[in-house]
Design an enzyme around this catalytic site. Structure first.
Site, short mmCIF file in Angstrom:
data_model
loop_
_atom_site.label_atom_id
_atom_site.label_comp_id
_atom_site.label_asym_id
_atom_site.label_seq_id
_atom_site.Cartn_x
_atom_site.Cartn_y
_atom_site.Cartn_z
N PHE A 130 -68.11 -4.14 40.34
CA PHE A 130 -67.49 -4.64 41.50
C PHE A 130 -67.68 -6.05 41.82
CE2 PHE A 130 -68.33 -5.76 45.97
CZ PHE A 130 -66.97 -5.43 46.69
N ASP A 150 -53.00 25.60 41.80
CA ASP A 150 -52.41 24.93 40.54
C ASP A 150 -51.41 25.68 39.95
OD1 ASP A 150 -52.41 23.25 38.81
OD2 ASP A 150 -54.23 23.03 37.90
N ARG A 152 -60.71 16.68 31.53
CA ARG A 152 -59.87 18.15 31.90
C ARG A 152 -58.48 17.82 31.17
NH1 ARG A 152 -57.44 21.51 36.69
NH2 ARG A 152 -58.53 23.52 36.04
N TRP A 171 -55.80 19.09 48.37
CA TRP A 171 -55.86 17.95 47.82
C TRP A 171 -56.77 17.85 46.63
CZ3 TRP A 171 -53.31 12.79 49.17
CH2 TRP A 171 -53.53 11.82 48.56
N ASP A 226 -67.78 14.31 51.05
CA ASP A 226 -68.58 13.15 51.73
C ASP A 226 -68.11 12.91 53.18
OD1 ASP A 226 -66.41 11.08 51.31
OD2 ASP A 226 -66.61 11.46 49.39
N GLU A 285 -62.95 48.93 49.34
CA GLU A 285 -62.95 47.12 49.34
C GLU A 285 -62.10 46.53 50.62
OE1 GLU A 285 -64.11 45.68 44.87
OE2 GLU A 285 -61.99 46.35 45.05
C1 DGJ Z 1 -60.51 22.75 40.70
C2 DGJ Z 1 -60.36 23.40 41.87
O1 DGJ Z 1 -61.69 23.40 42.43
C3 DGJ Z 1 -60.09 24.77 42.24
O2 DGJ Z 1 -60.37 25.45 43.27
C4 DGJ Z 1 -58.68 24.94 41.53
O3 DGJ Z 1 -57.78 24.23 42.20
C5 DGJ Z 1 -58.56 24.24 40.36
N1 DGJ Z 1 -59.44 22.75 40.14
C6 DGJ Z 1 -57.02 24.09 39.86
O4 DGJ Z 1 -56.63 23.54 38.92
#
Ligand code: DGJ
Length: 727
Positions: free
Chosen positions: A279, A366, A442, A476, A533, A613
Site C-alpha cells: 500500500f 453459475d 480456480r 454477486w 465483512d 421429505e
Molecule cells: C462459489 C459459491 O459460494 C457457490 O455457492 C456457487 O455459487 C459457486 N461459487 C458457483 O461457481
C-alpha cells in the site's frame, strides 16, 4: 452524547452504557484517557501515568522533562518516527524519503447527525447520531489528519474514520493509514479473532495477549475466509454474560490488518485498517485520502450484549433501504443440485418442485452464460448460453414467475476466464505483471477493477442481462484470492494504490447497481464467506456464509459469525445428504433448524425428494415464515459454545418486547448413558409467564434460573425447537 470541554481540551463521547474520552494536553498531543463503562462527565486524564522510562525519548517541547514520552503515554492516533515505538497508525513521507508523522491537535467540530464517506461504506441514519471531527496537523510536513467519530448512543456504537490531507506544495506518500487506534493502559486482556479457511470460516480463537504484536490480516485482496476484519479484546474472565469486552469491525472488504501489541509497560494498543502490505498512496498537493470506517462497541456485561448491539446497528443503520426492514424471500438455488450441468427444463423442474413447498425465489446459479460448462471457461461473457436456455431469460423467467416464484441470477463480475470472448478481446484487462506468467485461482484470472473502462464494460453487459427479464435478486460471487496485482492503467509510482482502488471499484459498481435497481436484493458471496465483512453488508444485505452447508459444521461457522453479524445477514441453505463438503448425513429436520437461523433457503434437487421429505420441507418453510420477525429481527442469544462444549449446541431468538422466543438446539454425537441435562434460557422477561410449544405455563424467571430439562437424545445431531409465547 458528545461533551466538549474546550477550556481543558477534553472530548467525551457517551453512549448508553459506555464512555470514551480523549484530551489534547499542553503540547497539543492527543491522549486517549478512557474507554469503558459509562461514567459521569469530568476530566479522566488523571488516569494517565507519567514516568521516566529508559529508551523512551521525549519530544522537543518537553525539554529535559524525561517523564513525558509518546512511547509511554496512551495515544489517540499513534504517530511514527518521533518517539513512539509501538504500532503506528500512520506513516507518510515527502520526496526526500524521510518517514515521520508528528500530529498535534488543532481544533474540533461537533456536527449533528452522521458523517458519510465518499465511495466507501459507512453506518448511516438521521436519528440518534452525533459526529465529532478532530483536526490534527503535522506542521513541518504540511499534512492534516481529521479524525471522525460517529456516536450512536442507543447502540453503544462509536464509528471512526480518518481523512489525510496534503496541505503542502509537493507530493507526499502515504504508506499506512489505520482507521482505528485504541490504547489501553493495561495489557492483561484476551484477544479474540475469527479465523479459518474456505468452507470453515470464522472459527473463534481466544488467546491472552502476550508481549509483542499479535495480528490477523489479509493480503489476498479480499477480507478473506482466513481471518475476519472483526476482532475483540476482553477481560480475562469475560464470557457471554459477564465482563468487559470490546468489539471492533472494519467496514472494508480488501486487505486489512488488525494488530494488538502488548508493549513494554504492559500497555496495549489495537490498530485496525487497510493492510500496509503493498500500500502506498501518492497524495498530490491539495489531495486527500480517506481511510475506511471502523466501528466499535464496548460492552460492560459480556459478549452477548456486545453482539446484540452490533446486530441492531447493522440491521438498522448499515443495511440499506429498503432491505433493513423488508422481508427477504425463502429461496431455492440450483448450484449443489446441478453445478454446471443443467438446461431450462431442469431448472423449471427444480422451481416447479419448490413453489408448492412455499419457496418464494428461484436462483439460477453459475453456468447460465457464455461457454460456461465448467469452471475453466466463460467468465466475462455475460450473455445467456442459449444452448442451455433456448430463448434466453425472456423464455425462462416468465415460466418461473408463473409458478409464483421471483427470479434471481448469479454473476461473478470481477473475474475473467482465459477461455472467453472477453479475454480474447482484452487480455490486458486481467491483472498480470508484464513478463510474468499468470497465477490462476480456480482456473480464472481477476479483472483489473481499479480501471473504470473495465468496470464500465462489465457493468454494461450485466445491466443488459438484468434488463432482459424481471430479476429481483443477484448473487454477486468472487471465487479466488487476488494475485499478480499490477495495473496497466497506472504509473509505477501508483502501483501501491491498486489493491485499494480495486475495492473502491467493486464498491462503486455495487453502488451503481443498487441505485439503478433499488428493489434488487444483492447477496454477497466470495467462494462462500471470503468477504463476510461489514463493508460488504452496506451494499449486500445478506452474504453467503460458507460453501460448507453441512449442518454440523455450520453450527460453528454461524456461531463465530454471530459475534458481529446478525442472523439476517447470514446466507444459510438446507442441502442434500451426504453433504457435498463433508460426506455427513444428518436429518432434514436438523438441517432445517440450522439453516433457518440464517436467511434460509434450499439448495438441492427438490424434484428428486421423497413425499416425506417434501412434507418436512413444507412444514419448515411455513414455520420460518410464521416466525420470520422473531428470527430475523429478534435479539440473538448464544446459549452454548460449539467449540468448547460437546453435548449440544443451543441458541435463542427473543422478540424485542420479550413476549416471544424460539430456542433451537442440535445435540452432539450420540453416547450411551447420556447424562440428564438442563438448559437455562436467556433474555426472557422474568415477570412474564410463557407457554412452551403451546402448552403449560412457565415463568420467565423459572426458565432462565432453573431451566428446561432436555430430552435424552438418541442418534447423532438431533434437533429440538421450543417456541415460547407469553400468556
Ligand atoms: C462459489 C459459491 O459460494 C457457490 O455457492 C456457487 O455459487 C459457486 N461459487 C458457483 O461457481
Amino acid at each position: 452524547m458528545i461533551v466538549l470541554d474546550p477550556q481543558n481540551n477534553v472530548f467525551t463521547l457517551h453512549t448508553k452504557h459506555t464512555t470514551y474520552q480523549m484530551k489534547a494536553d499542553q503540547y497539543r498531543v492527543l491522549l486517549h484517557s478512557y474507554y469503558g463503562p459509562r461514567v459521569r462527565d469530568g476530566d479522566l486524564s488523571y488516569l494517565i501515568q507519567y514516568a521516566d522510562r529508559g529508551a523512551s525519548p521525549n519530544p522537543n517541547e518537553a525539554g529535559h522533562r524525561r517523564d513525558y514520552s509518546l512511547d509511554t503515554l496512551p495515544q489517540e492516533y499513534s504517530t511514527c518516527g518521533v518517539g513512539d515505538y509501538r504500532l503506528p497508525s500512520i506513516e507518510f513521507g515527502p520526496e526526500d524519503g524521510s518517514c515521520l508523522a508528528d500530529l498535534r491537535y488543532v481544533n474540533c467540530q461537533l456536527v449533528p447527525g452522521k458523517y458519510s464517506l465518499e465511495g466507501l461504506p459507512a453506518f448511516w441514519g438521521d436519528q440518534g447520531w452525533e459526529t465529532l471531527v478532530i483536526r490534527m496537523e503535522d506542521a513541518a510536513a504540511k499534512m492534516a489528519v481529521e479524525l471522525y467519530y460517529g456516536v450512536l448512543e442507543e447502540r453503544d456504537l462509536i464509528t471512526r474514520a480518518v481523512r489525510v490531507i496534503n496541505q503542502g506544495e509537493a507530493p507526499v506518500r502515504l504508506y499506512r493509514c489505520a482507521s482505528l487506534c485504541l490504547d489501553f493502559q493495561r495489557g492483561d486482556l484476551d484477544f479474540i479473532t475469527f479465523d479459518g479457511c474456505h468452507a470453515q470460516e470464522r472459527n473463534l480463537h481466544r488467546t491472552p495477549l502476550r508481549h509483542g504484536v499479535q495480528s490477523v490480516e489479509s493480503v489476498r485482496g479480499t477480507s478473506s475466509h482466513h481471518h475476519n476484519p472483526f476482532v475483540m479484546l476482553c477481560d480475562r474472565e469475560a464470557n457471554e454474560d459477564y465482563g468487559l469486552c470490546y468489539g471492533a469491525a472494519l467496514l472494508y472488504s480488501g486487505n486489512f490488518l488488525a494488530a494488538a501489541e502488548r508493549a513494554h509497560l504492559e500497555h496495549n494498543r489495537l490498530i485496525m485498517g487497510i493492510n500496509p502490505y503493498h500500500f502506498c498512496w501518492k497524495l498530490e498537493p491539495g489531495e486527500a485520502f480517506t481511510a475506511p470506517e471502523a466501528a466499535m462497541v464496548c460492552s460492560p456485561s459480556g459478549f452477548g450484549e456486545m453482539s446484540r448491539q452490533f446486530h441492531r446497528a447493522i440491521r438498522e443503520n448499515l443495511i440499506h433501504d429498503p432491505f433493513q426492514g423488508k422481508r427477504r424471500p425463502v429461496l431455492i438455488n440450483n448450484w449443489e443440485a446441478t453445478e454446471f450441468t443443467f438446461d431450462a427444463r431442469k431448472l423449471v423442474d427444480i422451481a416447479g418442485a419448490a413453489a408448492p413447498l412455499g419457496m418464494e425465489l428461484f436462483v439460477m446459479d453459475d453456468g447460465w452464460f457464455g461457454k460456461r460448462d465448467s469452471d475453466q471457461s466463460g467468465l466475462g461473457d455475460w450473455f445467456v448460453n442459449e444452448e442451455k436456455l433456448p430463448g434466453g431469460l425472456g423464455a425462462l423467467v416468465p415460466k418461473i414467475k408463473e409458478m409464483g416464484l421471483s427470479f434471481g441470477i448469479w454473476v461473478e463480475p470481477e473475474m475473467i476466464s482465459e477461455d472467453s470472448e472477453l479475454y480474447r478481446a482484452h487480455p490486458d484487462w486481467a491483472f498480470g505483471v508484464p513478463g510474468r506468467p499468470h497465477t490462476r485461482g480456480r482456473s480464472q484470472l481477476t479483472l483489473d477493477f481499479s480501471r473504470k473502462d473495465v468496470r464500465d464494460h462489465i457493468y454494461g453487459a450485466i445491466k443488459t442481462v438484468l434488463d432482459s427479464g424481471e430479476i429481483s435478486y443477484v448473487k454477486w460471487d468472487m471465487n479466488r484470492s487476488i494475485s499478480d496485482v499490477w495495473s496497466a492503467a497506472l504509473p509505477a509510482d501508483r502501483q501501491g494504490e491498486v489493491f485499494h482502488r480495486y475495492i473502491l471499484g467493486v464498491y462503486e459498481m455495487l453502488d451503481q447497481m443498487r441505485q439503478d435497481y433499488p428493489g434488487l436484493l444483492i447477496e454477497g458471496c466470495t467462494g462462500g464467506g471470503g468477504r463476510f465483512d461489514a463493508g460488504m453488508l452496506y451494499y449486500t444485505p445478506q452474504i453467503w456464509c460458507s460453501d460448507n452447508t453441512d449442518a454440523v459444521d455450520r453450527l460453528g461457522i454461524q456461531y463465530g459469525t454471530s459475534f458481529c453479524y446478525p442472523v439476517s445477514a447470514m446466507g444459510a441453505h438446507v442441502s442434500a445428504v451426504p453433504n457435498a463438503q463433508t460426506g455427513r448425513r444428518v436429518s432434514m429436520e436438523t438441517r432445517g433448524v440450522v439453516a433457518m437461523s440464517g436467511t434460509f433457503g434450499y439448495e438441492m434437487d427438490l424434484s428428486q425428494t421423497t413425499q416425506e421429505e417434501r412434507e418436512i420441507i413444507q412444514t419448515q418453510v411455513a414455520f420460518f415464515k410464521e416466525h420470520y420477525d422473531l428470527i430475523q429481527k429478534g435479539d440473538y442469544y448464544r446459549l452454548t459454545d460449539p467449540f468448547q462444549y460437546g453435548p449440544y449446541t443451543a441458541w435463542e431468538h427473543v422478540s424485542p418486547d420479550k413476549r416471544e422466543a424460539l430456542v433451537s438446539l442440535v445435540s452432539g454425537p450420540a453416547r450411551s448413558s447420556e447424562p440428564f441435562r438442563i438448559l437455562r434460557l436467556k433474555g426472557l422477561d422474568p415477570a412474564l409467564d410463557y407457554q412452551v410449544n403451546g402448552e403449560g405455563c412457565w415463568s420467565g424467571d423459572l426458565l432462565m434460573e432453573a431451566g428446561w430439562p432436555l430430552p435424552l437424545f438418541r442418534d447423532d445431531y438431533q434437533p429440538m425447537q421450543l417456541y415460547l409465547s407469553a400468556i
